[in-house]
Design a protein around this motif. Structure first.
Motif, PDB file in Angstrom:
ATOM      1  N   ALA A  22     -34.630  27.588  -7.216  1.00 16.83           N
ATOM      2  CA  ALA A  22     -35.658  26.561  -7.292  1.00 16.83           C
ATOM      3  C   ALA A  22     -36.022  26.113  -5.869  1.00 16.83           C
ATOM      4  N   PRO A  23     -37.208  25.556  -5.691  1.00 12.92           N
ATOM      5  CA  PRO A  23     -37.623  25.118  -4.356  1.00 12.92           C
ATOM      6  C   PRO A  23     -36.614  24.150  -3.735  1.00 12.92           C
ATOM      7  N   GLY A  24     -36.210  24.446  -2.509  1.00 13.12           N
ATOM      8  CA  GLY A  24     -35.288  23.571  -1.795  1.00 13.12           C
ATOM      9  C   GLY A  24     -33.838  23.682  -2.231  1.00 13.12           C
ATOM     10  N   LYS A  25     -33.541  24.624  -3.110  1.00 15.73           N
ATOM     11  CA  LYS A  25     -32.170  24.766  -3.602  1.00 15.73           C
ATOM     12  C   LYS A  25     -31.643  26.172  -3.325  1.00 15.73           C
ATOM     13  N   ALA A  26     -30.328  26.305  -3.351  1.00 14.84           N
ATOM     14  CA  ALA A  26     -29.704  27.601  -3.145  1.00 14.84           C
ATOM     15  C   ALA A  26     -29.854  28.472  -4.384  1.00 14.84           C
ATOM     16  N   ARG A  27     -29.819  29.777  -4.172  1.00 11.21           N
ATOM     17  CA  ARG A  27     -29.847  30.691  -5.303  1.00 11.21           C
ATOM     18  C   ARG A  27     -28.543  30.540  -6.092  1.00 11.21           C
ATOM     19  N   GLU A  28     -28.658  30.560  -7.418  1.00 16.39           N
ATOM     20  CA  GLU A  28     -27.469  30.382  -8.257  1.00 16.39           C
ATOM     21  C   GLU A  28     -27.430  31.421  -9.367  1.00 16.39           C
ATOM     22  N   LEU A  29     -26.215  31.730  -9.794  1.00 12.83           N
ATOM     23  CA  LEU A  29     -26.019  32.648 -10.903  1.00 12.83           C
ATOM     24  C   LEU A  29     -26.471  31.983 -12.197  1.00 12.83           C
ATOM     25  N   VAL A  30     -27.241  32.723 -12.971  1.00 11.38           N
ATOM     26  CA  VAL A  30     -27.637  32.272 -14.306  1.00 11.38           C
ATOM     27  C   VAL A  30     -26.758  32.938 -15.356  1.00 11.38           C
ATOM     28  N   ALA A  31     -26.700  34.265 -15.315  1.00  9.61           N
ATOM     29  CA  ALA A  31     -25.920  35.013 -16.298  1.00  9.61           C
ATOM     30  C   ALA A  31     -25.624  36.402 -15.756  1.00  9.61           C
ATOM     31  N   ALA A  32     -24.506  36.958 -16.198  1.00 11.21           N
ATOM     32  CA  ALA A  32     -24.116  38.293 -15.771  1.00 11.21           C
ATOM     33  C   ALA A  32     -23.518  39.044 -16.947  1.00 11.21           C
ATOM     34  N   ILE A  33     -23.678  40.376 -16.923  1.00 12.74           N
ATOM     35  CA  ILE A  33     -23.087  41.218 -17.957  1.00 12.74           C
ATOM     36  C   ILE A  33     -22.487  42.444 -17.280  1.00 12.74           C
ATOM     37  N   SER A  34     -21.221  42.700 -17.576  1.00 14.10           N
ATOM     38  CA  SER A  34     -20.523  43.806 -16.938  1.00 14.10           C
ATOM     39  C   SER A  34     -20.913  45.137 -17.564  1.00 14.10           C
ATOM     40  N   ALA A  35     -20.447  46.211 -16.944  1.00 15.91           N
ATOM     41  CA  ALA A  35     -20.707  47.533 -17.496  1.00 15.91           C
ATOM     42  C   ALA A  35     -20.137  47.659 -18.909  1.00 15.91           C
ATOM     43  N   GLY A  36     -19.072  46.952 -19.176  1.00 17.41           N
ATOM     44  CA  GLY A  36     -18.448  47.003 -20.487  1.00 17.41           C
ATOM     45  C   GLY A  36     -18.982  45.989 -21.471  1.00 17.41           C
ATOM     46  N   GLY A  37     -19.927  45.173 -21.037  1.00 13.89           N
ATOM     47  CA  GLY A  37     -20.568  44.230 -21.939  1.00 13.89           C
ATOM     48  C   GLY A  37     -20.014  42.817 -21.922  1.00 13.89           C
ATOM     49  N   ARG A  38     -19.046  42.545 -21.053  1.00 11.36           N
ATOM     50  CA  ARG A  38     -18.557  41.167 -20.944  1.00 11.36           C
ATOM     51  C   ARG A  38     -19.622  40.322 -20.253  1.00 11.36           C
ATOM     52  N   THR A  39     -19.687  39.045 -20.628  1.00  9.26           N
ATOM     53  CA  THR A  39     -20.732  38.180 -20.090  1.00  9.26           C
ATOM     54  C   THR A  39     -20.151  36.921 -19.445  1.00  9.26           C
ATOM     55  N   ARG A  40     -20.924  36.396 -18.506  1.00 11.73           N
ATOM     56  CA  ARG A  40     -20.626  35.106 -17.893  1.00 11.73           C
ATOM     57  C   ARG A  40     -21.927  34.357 -17.743  1.00 11.73           C
ATOM     58  N   TYR A  41     -21.841  33.022 -17.821  1.00 14.95           N
ATOM     59  CA  TYR A  41     -23.022  32.188 -17.717  1.00 14.95           C
ATOM     60  C   TYR A  41     -22.782  31.024 -16.756  1.00 14.95           C
ATOM     61  N   GLY A  42     -23.855  30.611 -16.107  1.00 12.91           N
ATOM     62  CA  GLY A  42     -23.788  29.380 -15.343  1.00 12.91           C
ATOM     63  C   GLY A  42     -23.626  28.198 -16.290  1.00 12.91           C
ATOM     64  N   ASP A  43     -22.944  27.158 -15.836  1.00 13.99           N
ATOM     65  CA  ASP A  43     -22.648  26.023 -16.715  1.00 13.99           C
ATOM     66  C   ASP A  43     -23.920  25.382 -17.275  1.00 13.99           C
ATOM     67  N   SER A  44     -24.973  25.370 -16.492  1.00 18.34           N
ATOM     68  CA  SER A  44     -26.182  24.665 -16.915  1.00 18.34           C
ATOM     69  C   SER A  44     -26.963  25.407 -18.004  1.00 18.34           C
ATOM     70  N   VAL A  45     -26.628  26.656 -18.256  1.00 19.44           N
ATOM     71  CA  VAL A  45     -27.391  27.427 -19.245  1.00 19.44           C
ATOM     72  C   VAL A  45     -26.552  27.863 -20.446  1.00 19.44           C
ATOM     73  N   LYS A  46     -25.266  27.556 -20.424  1.00 22.68           N
ATOM     74  CA  LYS A  46     -24.403  27.968 -21.535  1.00 22.68           C
ATOM     75  C   LYS A  46     -24.907  27.402 -22.854  1.00 22.68           C
ATOM     76  N   GLY A  47     -24.958  28.257 -23.853  1.00 18.37           N
ATOM     77  CA  GLY A  47     -25.417  27.842 -25.167  1.00 18.37           C
ATOM     78  C   GLY A  47     -26.925  27.901 -25.341  1.00 18.37           C
ATOM     79  N   ARG A  48     -27.657  28.122 -24.245  1.00 16.10           N
ATOM     80  CA  ARG A  48     -29.125  28.186 -24.337  1.00 16.10           C
ATOM     81  C   ARG A  48     -29.652  29.569 -23.964  1.00 16.10           C
ATOM     82  N   PHE A  49     -28.999  30.238 -23.040  1.00 17.23           N
ATOM     83  CA  PHE A  49     -29.455  31.536 -22.568  1.00 17.23           C
ATOM     84  C   PHE A  49     -28.499  32.632 -23.045  1.00 17.23           C
ATOM     85  N   THR A  50     -29.057  33.820 -23.266  1.00 16.82           N
ATOM     86  CA  THR A  50     -28.249  34.976 -23.666  1.00 16.82           C
ATOM     87  C   THR A  50     -28.672  36.194 -22.858  1.00 16.82           C
ATOM     88  N   ILE A  51     -27.711  36.840 -22.239  1.00 18.79           N
ATOM     89  CA  ILE A  51     -27.985  38.066 -21.487  1.00 18.79           C
ATOM     90  C   ILE A  51     -27.577  39.261 -22.333  1.00 18.79           C
TER      91      ILE A  51
END
Length: 119
Positions: free
Chosen positions: A40-69
């Motif tokens: 976002a403007p004036g802010k650092a880049r942050e992780l939103v969501a990630a998915i490993s080669a094996g399909g494991r996922t991680r989410y940023g705290d601010s998007v958990k429960g709302r976003f799906t990768i």
């Protein structure tokens, strides 16, 4: 050469949904950890969501429960379904590929797609 091309950004009202996609080429897609980051403007880049080669996922705290990768190895694409969007989700969203398949960001970035959430 490696190319990551994002699509699906746009303007949406608060509470709405968007689906971002990233098409990858030039990499062995199935071996890469794929992730979405945002800035976002004036802010650092942050992780939103990630998915490993094996399909494991991680989410940023601010998007958990709302976003799906998710990923489709047959189509070399990674998607981000964003629901219940809030104005604070407004940012440029970037796709990232990490051939080490570790949870940190890799060397390959897309050019980004703008997401704007109006209140």
């Amino acid at each position: 050469q490696v190319q990551l091309v994002e699509s699906g950004g746009g303007l949406v009202q608060s509470g709405g949904s968007l689906r971002l996609s990233c098409a990858a080429s030039g990499i062995t897609f199935s071996s890469n950890l794929m992730s979405w980051h945002r800035q976002a403007p004036g802010k650092a880049r942050e992780l939103v969501a990630a998915i490993s080669a094996g399909g494991r996922t991680r989410y940023g705290d601010s998007v958990k429960g709302r976003f799906t990768i998710s990923r489709d190895n047959a189509k070399n694409t990674v998607s981000l379904q964003m629901n219940s969007l809030k104005p604070e989700d407004t940012a440029i969203y970037y796709c990232n590929a990490n051939p080490r398949n570790t949870w940190d960001a890799g060397p390959y970035w897309g050019r980004g797609t703008q997401v704007t959430v109006s209140s």
